[in-house]
Design a protein around this motif. Structure first.
Motif, PDB file in Angstrom:
ATOM      1  N   VAL A 315     -51.783 -61.322  38.612  1.00  0.00           N
ATOM      2  CA  VAL A 315     -53.040 -61.395  38.317  1.00  0.00           C
ATOM      3  C   VAL A 315     -53.967 -61.016  39.347  1.00  0.00           C
ATOM      4  O   VAL A 315     -53.624 -61.847  40.540  1.00  0.00           O
ATOM      5  CB  VAL A 315     -53.497 -62.669  37.894  1.00  0.00           C
ATOM      6  CG1 VAL A 315     -55.061 -63.037  37.554  1.00  0.00           C
ATOM      7  CG2 VAL A 315     -52.665 -63.396  36.703  1.00  0.00           C
ATOM      8  N   LEU A 412     -52.328 -65.860  31.537  1.00  0.00           N
ATOM      9  CA  LEU A 412     -53.633 -65.873  32.759  1.00  0.00           C
ATOM     10  C   LEU A 412     -54.329 -67.240  32.511  1.00  0.00           C
ATOM     11  O   LEU A 412     -54.692 -68.039  33.573  1.00  0.00           O
ATOM     12  CB  LEU A 412     -54.633 -64.886  32.302  1.00  0.00           C
ATOM     13  CG  LEU A 412     -56.097 -64.894  33.121  1.00  0.00           C
ATOM     14  CD1 LEU A 412     -55.557 -64.952  34.696  1.00  0.00           C
ATOM     15  CD2 LEU A 412     -57.014 -63.841  32.734  1.00  0.00           C
ATOM     16  N   THR A 436     -55.106 -58.086  34.810  1.00  0.00           N
ATOM     17  CA  THR A 436     -53.664 -58.415  34.736  1.00  0.00           C
ATOM     18  C   THR A 436     -52.693 -57.469  34.703  1.00  0.00           C
ATOM     19  O   THR A 436     -52.958 -56.318  34.185  1.00  0.00           O
ATOM     20  CB  THR A 436     -53.485 -59.561  33.796  1.00  0.00           C
ATOM     21  OG1 THR A 436     -53.635 -58.829  32.513  1.00  0.00           O
ATOM     22  CG2 THR A 436     -54.172 -60.580  33.674  1.00  0.00           C
TER      23      THR A 436
END
Length: 512
Positions: A315, A412, A436
């Protein structure tokens, strides 16, 4: 005029080898399938103003007289390509429920901090850390080129290292009967390997752990500048790098590789390249499949029979109107786990795809250096990294793109939930950009088979005496990448420099 060295791929070890050869007067040509150089070390730009490095976060062996420094000196880059040192009082911040440990550079201080946390186990901890240091010294003496007199003079350290040839980190934890929480704190930088203690080679853990103890670093001008500086050396010394050129075939005659065929993605045509010597920075197993495994000796075929390392989930975030230093971040990395046992945590995420209680790394590159920024003024970058299963993500991506994107968002959310609960309340409201990356992202943009992050898996089987090296059994053809050397920034510098040293006879590293 055909080049002296045709290099297939522009990963870091290839750029080190190519820049050293170009600097020495050899004609070098590099073919890169991607539009950027650097492999996993490449930097990409998003929204025209945010820069992120694909995989590198912090590095070691960059101090005066160490591997990276010696190579940069050879290239006359040591005053331009410099590094900022992480906080030696705590370069890795380990965080788990009920326990907190900052890993210091000094082993005696590490022993003291662990003994304070686990007073009943102080003696075991002391013996374990001393064994780690002794093993590290033995492994240094066992690294090529071997010097027999050095092996004899340091017989105790060498024999200590050799007895752990087939050991996992878990094996050694068990031998010294360390408490579970101490094991987890010491192994919490597992995202650096993407393996838990019961799968990770003790050698791999020792090399990295003690390497960072001697100095954890971040490039003063970020990783992009390191890559660009090596490219510049190649080009300024008569070499060239051709991007968007994917090698699709190797030309082999009488057990000798004489050149390659590459697809020029811009011109949409196949081009042929001939050279005196071919250096293969492409994954060795993939290259061998293209060439034909039967063309290699039985010994090389056995060494090519490695399994790939697991892949990862990344991320990349940009935050605004917040200073991450106010929340405990700075010149260090933070490693978080919601589990007492990292083997269990890994199994849940990698085998069962359950990220509801994730274990992950946090890095903040914009806090490491003030000289150049990778984002606009007033913004900071924070990144999160954990393991992910390539087969699972590939199946989702191929069969149900919506489910694939939903899984990425789910992970996430779990990571951001943990970050908000434990480190930065209301983090989401400060995020102005996020993206991501999954294992299939790795495969697509870094050209790594099965999205692997480190080439061959860092298990005892792959880290032992039979590990693949630069030798291929084919004439004029050498491997030069993480699987034929070792993964990581310093290790790939070493891999490229050692191959240069062997082919040129010019001694840079000696026994290092």
């Amino acid at each position: 005029m055909k080049p002296d060295y045709l290099i297939v791929g522009s990963g870091l070890s290839a750029l080190v080898f190519g820049s050293l050869m170009a600097k020495s007067g050899k004609k070098v040509q590099v073919l890169e399938a991607h539009e950027y150089p650097g492999g996993f070390g490449h930097t990409f730009t998003m929204a025209k103003k945010y820069k992120f490095n694909a995989q590198l976060h912090y590095v070691w062996d960059c101090g005066e007289g160490q591997t990276v420094n010696r190579v940069l000196k050879k290239l006359n880059l040591e005053k331009d390509v410099t590094f900022e040192r992480y906080d030696p009082n705590g370069f890795d911040h380990m965080r788990m429920l009920g326990y907190s440990l900052d890993i210091p550079s000094e082993s005696q201080e590490l022993i003291r901090r662990l003994a304070d946390l686990f007073p009943k186990d102080a003696d075991r901890i002391h013996k374990f850390i001393l064994e780690v240091q002794k093993t590290s010294e033995g492994l240094q003496k066992l690294s090529p080129p071997l010097i027999p007199t050095e092996l004899f003079q340091h017989f105790g350290q060498v024999s200590c290292a050799l007895k752990y040839l087939n050991s996992t980190l878990q094996d050694v934890f068990d031998k010294f009967k360390l408490p579970q929480e101490a094991q987890t704190l010491l192994a919490l930088q597992w995202p650096d390997f993407l393996l838990p203690p019961n799968r990770l080679s003790f050698y791999a853990w020792v090399i990295l752990f003690t390497g960072y103890q001697k100095g954890a670093f971040y490039p003063t001008k970020h990783f992009e500048y390191v890559i660009d500086s090596l490219v510049k050396i190649i080009e300024e010394n008569g070499g060239e790098i051709l991007f968007n050129h994917e090698v699709t075939n190797f030309l082999v005659t009488n057990n000798k590789v004489i050149g390659v065929q590459a697809k020029d993605a811009i011109a949409n045509q196949i081009r042929e390249f001939i050279a005196e010597t071919i250096i293969c920075n492409m994954d060795p197993k993939k290259a061998a499949q293209i060439i034909g495994a039967e063309k290699f000796s039985q010994r090389v075929r056995q060494r090519l029979n490695y399994d790939y390392s697991p892949s990862n989930y990344m991320v990349y975030c940009v935050v605004k109107d917040i200073d991450l230093r106010d929340y405990g971040f700075g010149k260090w990395n933070t490693f978080h786990t919601g589990h007492r046992d990292l083997n269990e945590a890994f199994n849940l995420m990698y085998e069962q795809h359950d990220f509801s209680n994730p274990s992950f790394a946090i890095t903040t590159p914009t806090l490491m250096t003030e000289e150049q920024r990778d984002c606009p003024e007033g913004c900071q970058i924070i990144e999160f990294l954990t393991v992910a299963n390539y087969d699972y993500f590939k199946h989702l991506r191929d069969t149900d793109k919506k489910a694939y994107n939903q899984k990425k968002e789910e992970i996430l959310d779990f990571i951001l939930d943990a970050a908000e609960k434990n480190y930065i309340p209301n983090l989401r409201k400060y995020i102005v950009f996020k993206i991501t990356g999954s294992p299939t992202t790795n495969e697509r943009f870094c050209w790594c088979p099965q999205g692997n992050s480190y080439g061959s898996n860092l298990t005892p089987r792959n880290m032992g005496i039979g590990r693949l090296n630069h030798k291929t059994s084919l004439k004029n053809f050498y491997f030069c990448n993480a699987s034929s050397g070792y993964p990581g920034f310093a290790a790939t510098f070493w891999t490229g420099a050692i191959l240069y040293q062997r082919l040129s006879g010019d001694l840079i590293l000696g026994n290092s």
